[in-house]
Design a protein around this motif. Structure first.
Motif, mmCIF file in Angstrom:
data_model
loop_
_atom_site.group_PDB
_atom_site.id
_atom_site.type_symbol
_atom_site.label_atom_id
_atom_site.label_comp_id
_atom_site.label_asym_id
_atom_site.label_seq_id
_atom_site.Cartn_x
_atom_site.Cartn_y
_atom_site.Cartn_z
ATOM 1 N N THR A 57 65.102 6.606 8.955
ATOM 2 C CA THR A 57 66.116 6.933 9.673
ATOM 3 C C THR A 57 67.074 5.955 10.262
ATOM 4 O O THR A 57 69.202 6.592 9.982
ATOM 5 C CB THR A 57 65.716 6.899 10.737
ATOM 6 O OG1 THR A 57 64.393 7.724 11.474
ATOM 7 C CG2 THR A 57 66.230 7.717 12.163
ATOM 8 N N ALA A 58 67.293 4.812 9.892
ATOM 9 C CA ALA A 58 68.218 3.695 10.012
ATOM 10 C C ALA A 58 68.963 3.768 9.068
ATOM 11 O O ALA A 58 69.880 4.320 8.738
ATOM 12 C CB ALA A 58 67.719 2.981 10.632
ATOM 13 N N ALA A 59 68.356 3.887 7.244
ATOM 14 C CA ALA A 59 69.121 3.734 6.261
ATOM 15 C C ALA A 59 69.934 5.429 6.310
ATOM 16 O O ALA A 59 70.874 5.438 5.545
ATOM 17 C CB ALA A 59 68.027 4.267 4.963
ATOM 18 N N VAL A 60 69.180 6.546 5.966
ATOM 19 C CA VAL A 60 70.047 7.691 6.305
ATOM 20 C C VAL A 60 70.932 7.868 7.269
ATOM 21 O O VAL A 60 72.680 8.064 7.079
ATOM 22 C CB VAL A 60 69.003 8.776 6.757
ATOM 23 C CG1 VAL A 60 69.957 9.742 7.102
ATOM 24 C CG2 VAL A 60 67.849 9.297 5.656
ATOM 25 N N ASN A 61 70.981 7.290 8.701
ATOM 26 C CA ASN A 61 72.470 7.678 9.464
ATOM 27 C C ASN A 61 73.469 6.627 9.119
ATOM 28 O O ASN A 61 74.344 6.609 9.040
ATOM 29 C CB ASN A 61 71.742 7.157 10.979
ATOM 30 C CG ASN A 61 71.310 7.781 11.805
ATOM 31 O OD1 ASN A 61 71.312 8.703 11.955
ATOM 32 N ND2 ASN A 61 70.147 7.415 12.702
ATOM 33 N N GLU A 62 73.213 5.353 8.932
ATOM 34 C CA GLU A 62 74.155 3.782 8.079
ATOM 35 C C GLU A 62 74.811 5.092 6.176
ATOM 36 O O GLU A 62 76.103 4.275 6.215
ATOM 37 C CB GLU A 62 73.201 2.852 7.575
ATOM 38 C CG GLU A 62 73.836 1.683 6.820
ATOM 39 C CD GLU A 62 74.258 0.405 6.343
ATOM 40 O OE1 GLU A 62 73.671 0.616 5.596
ATOM 41 O OE2 GLU A 62 73.804 0.037 7.656
ATOM 42 N N LEU A 63 74.138 5.916 5.555
ATOM 43 C CA LEU A 63 74.294 6.419 4.793
ATOM 44 C C LEU A 63 75.618 7.929 5.044
ATOM 45 O O LEU A 63 76.745 7.740 4.904
ATOM 46 C CB LEU A 63 73.926 6.894 3.773
ATOM 47 C CG LEU A 63 72.811 5.846 3.095
ATOM 48 C CD1 LEU A 63 71.439 6.625 1.986
ATOM 49 C CD2 LEU A 63 74.201 5.022 1.372
ATOM 50 N N ILE A 64 75.699 8.461 6.610
ATOM 51 C CA ILE A 64 76.007 9.303 6.899
ATOM 52 C C ILE A 64 77.297 8.893 7.308
ATOM 53 O O ILE A 64 78.291 9.236 7.248
ATOM 54 C CB ILE A 64 75.218 9.978 7.882
ATOM 55 C CG1 ILE A 64 73.714 11.004 7.401
ATOM 56 C CG2 ILE A 64 75.983 11.234 8.928
ATOM 57 C CD1 ILE A 64 73.307 11.357 8.290
ATOM 58 N N GLU A 65 77.024 7.814 8.224
ATOM 59 C CA GLU A 65 78.326 7.121 8.788
ATOM 60 C C GLU A 65 79.986 6.244 8.223
ATOM 61 O O GLU A 65 81.032 6.836 7.742
ATOM 62 C CB GLU A 65 77.746 5.166 9.702
ATOM 63 C CG GLU A 65 77.626 6.994 10.726
ATOM 64 C CD GLU A 65 77.080 5.118 11.729
ATOM 65 O OE1 GLU A 65 76.931 4.175 11.940
ATOM 66 O OE2 GLU A 65 76.523 5.306 13.034
ATOM 67 N N GLU A 66 79.057 6.355 6.414
ATOM 68 C CA GLU A 66 79.748 5.261 5.940
ATOM 69 C C GLU A 66 80.402 6.624 5.175
ATOM 70 O O GLU A 66 81.592 6.604 4.298
ATOM 71 C CB GLU A 66 78.841 4.606 4.111
ATOM 72 C CG GLU A 66 78.323 3.537 5.011
ATOM 73 C CD GLU A 66 77.686 3.002 3.676
ATOM 74 O OE1 GLU A 66 77.488 3.106 2.771
ATOM 75 O OE2 GLU A 66 76.683 1.950 4.159
ATOM 76 N N ARG A 67 79.222 7.912 4.767
ATOM 77 C CA ARG A 67 80.452 9.094 4.175
ATOM 78 C C ARG A 67 81.712 9.613 4.646
ATOM 79 O O ARG A 67 82.926 9.742 5.161
ATOM 80 C CB ARG A 67 79.073 10.320 3.827
ATOM 81 C CG ARG A 67 78.260 10.014 3.110
ATOM 82 C CD ARG A 67 78.961 9.823 1.556
ATOM 83 N NE ARG A 67 78.039 9.340 0.823
ATOM 84 C CZ ARG A 67 77.370 10.139 -0.255
ATOM 85 N NH1 ARG A 67 77.346 10.975 -0.205
ATOM 86 N NH2 ARG A 67 76.842 9.016 -1.003
ATOM 87 N N LEU A 68 81.611 9.608 6.462
ATOM 88 C CA LEU A 68 82.563 9.773 7.636
ATOM 89 C C LEU A 68 83.542 8.750 6.993
ATOM 90 O O LEU A 68 85.152 9.358 7.176
ATOM 91 C CB LEU A 68 81.518 10.328 8.433
ATOM 92 C CG LEU A 68 80.644 10.925 8.862
ATOM 93 C CD1 LEU A 68 80.318 10.820 10.125
ATOM 94 C CD2 LEU A 68 81.351 12.733 8.284
#
Length: 302
Positions: A57-68
């Motif tokens: 979950t932490a990894a996915v959230n970080e990747l989502i924020e990076e794309r944004l």
């Protein structure tokens, strides 16, 4: 027996293909930008290596924020060069004792992390810093009386002491697609410029003898506004002299020390306190912007 070994080889190959297909499977779509299972697994490994939260979950959230963050940077015309990423990787290599990016890559690989994963994180961080500066530099206002009140509240005014520098910067520009020979030539040009500088008065005349060179008046900067290693370099550079050429995103930078003096009291404490207050306000505004970007985004979990 031969058939048995053929069967084993077939099963192993099939398993490898299945794993590869699984890694390429899309985990999340962020405004049609795909995050693969491989991206998620790599980020989990990196986060575990860094000692922070390393769950999915932490990894996915970080990747989502990076794309944004990267999408907002692109919208604002902000890009991060490969040279800036290599510089960041080089700093990590020095800090960790790896010594070079190639050795850092090898060390990360042994822990299951592709160095590109670390580079992607740096790219998003650097781009986001530029986004925040561009979006909020006209918004953040720090009043002199607020800075003074904060300094007095901390009781730092009497003890504060630092060095103030008056600086100029020379950049020997290099195109992004430059060959190794051109990079070497431009490094030599930078060192020739440095060796011919005999004070800030002749910087522009020296630089004008070389093509594709920019000169910028940096102005006054306090040592406590700089990273410690940069401040030490400025301290050790004589007035009228220039630092050795350092590779940057645009080319090779040379910093000329026009003057320096010791300042105490409020003048010494003002800059770091103002920077701290500006940084605090910037972080608040950045968090709000990221929340707004996420609220407006179309995020499709697969």
């Amino acid at each position: 027996m031969i058939r048995f070994f053929v069967l084993i080889a077939f099963i192993a190959a099939t398993a490898g293909m299945a794993q590869a297909q699984s890694e390429q499977r899309i985990a999340v779509l962020v405004n049609n930008s795909a995050i693969s299972e491989f991206d998620v697994r790599q980020r989990m490994n990196l986060m575990k290596l860094a000692g922070g939260p390393s769950g999915r979950t932490a990894a996915v959230n970080e990747l989502i924020e990076e794309r944004l963050k990267l999408a907002e940077a692109k919208r604002l015309g902000i890009s991060v060069s490969d040279g800036e990423i290599n510089q960041a990787l080089g700093r990590i290599a020095n800090q960790t004792g790896a010594g070079s990016v190639s050795r850092l890559q090898q060390a990360l690989g042994q822990r299951g992390v592709n160095i590109r994963t670390l580079g992607d994180r740096f790219r998003a961080e650097i781009a986001w810093q530029q986004v925040v500066r561009q979006r909020f530099r006209q918004t953040i206002r720090i009043r002199e009386q607020d800075v003074l009140a904060a300094i007095r509240a901390k009781g730092e005014e009497e003890e504060a002491k630092t060095t103030e520098f008056d600086l100029m910067q020379v950049t020997v520009l290099i195109p992004s697609n430059a060959s190794n020979s051109l990079v070497s030539q431009r490094r030599n040009d930078a060192e020739r410029i440095r060796s011919n500088i005999s004070g800030c008065r002749n910087v522009r005349s020296v630089a004008s003898a070389f093509r594709d060179v920019s000169v910028r008046d940096v102005g006054r900067r306090n040592a406590n506004q700089m990273p410690p290693e940069i401040a030490e370099q400025m301290e050790s550079t004589a007035i009228g002299a220039a630092t050795s050429a350092q590779r940057s995103g645009n080319g090779f930078d040379i910093v000329v020390v026009c003057d320096k003096r010791e300042v105490t009291g409020f003048d010494a404490a003002r800059s770091p306190m103002e920077s701290e207050m500006r940084n605090q306000q910037g972080q608040i505004l950045a968090r709000k912007l990221l929340r707004d970007l996420r609220a407006d985004a179309v995020i499709d979990y697969r």
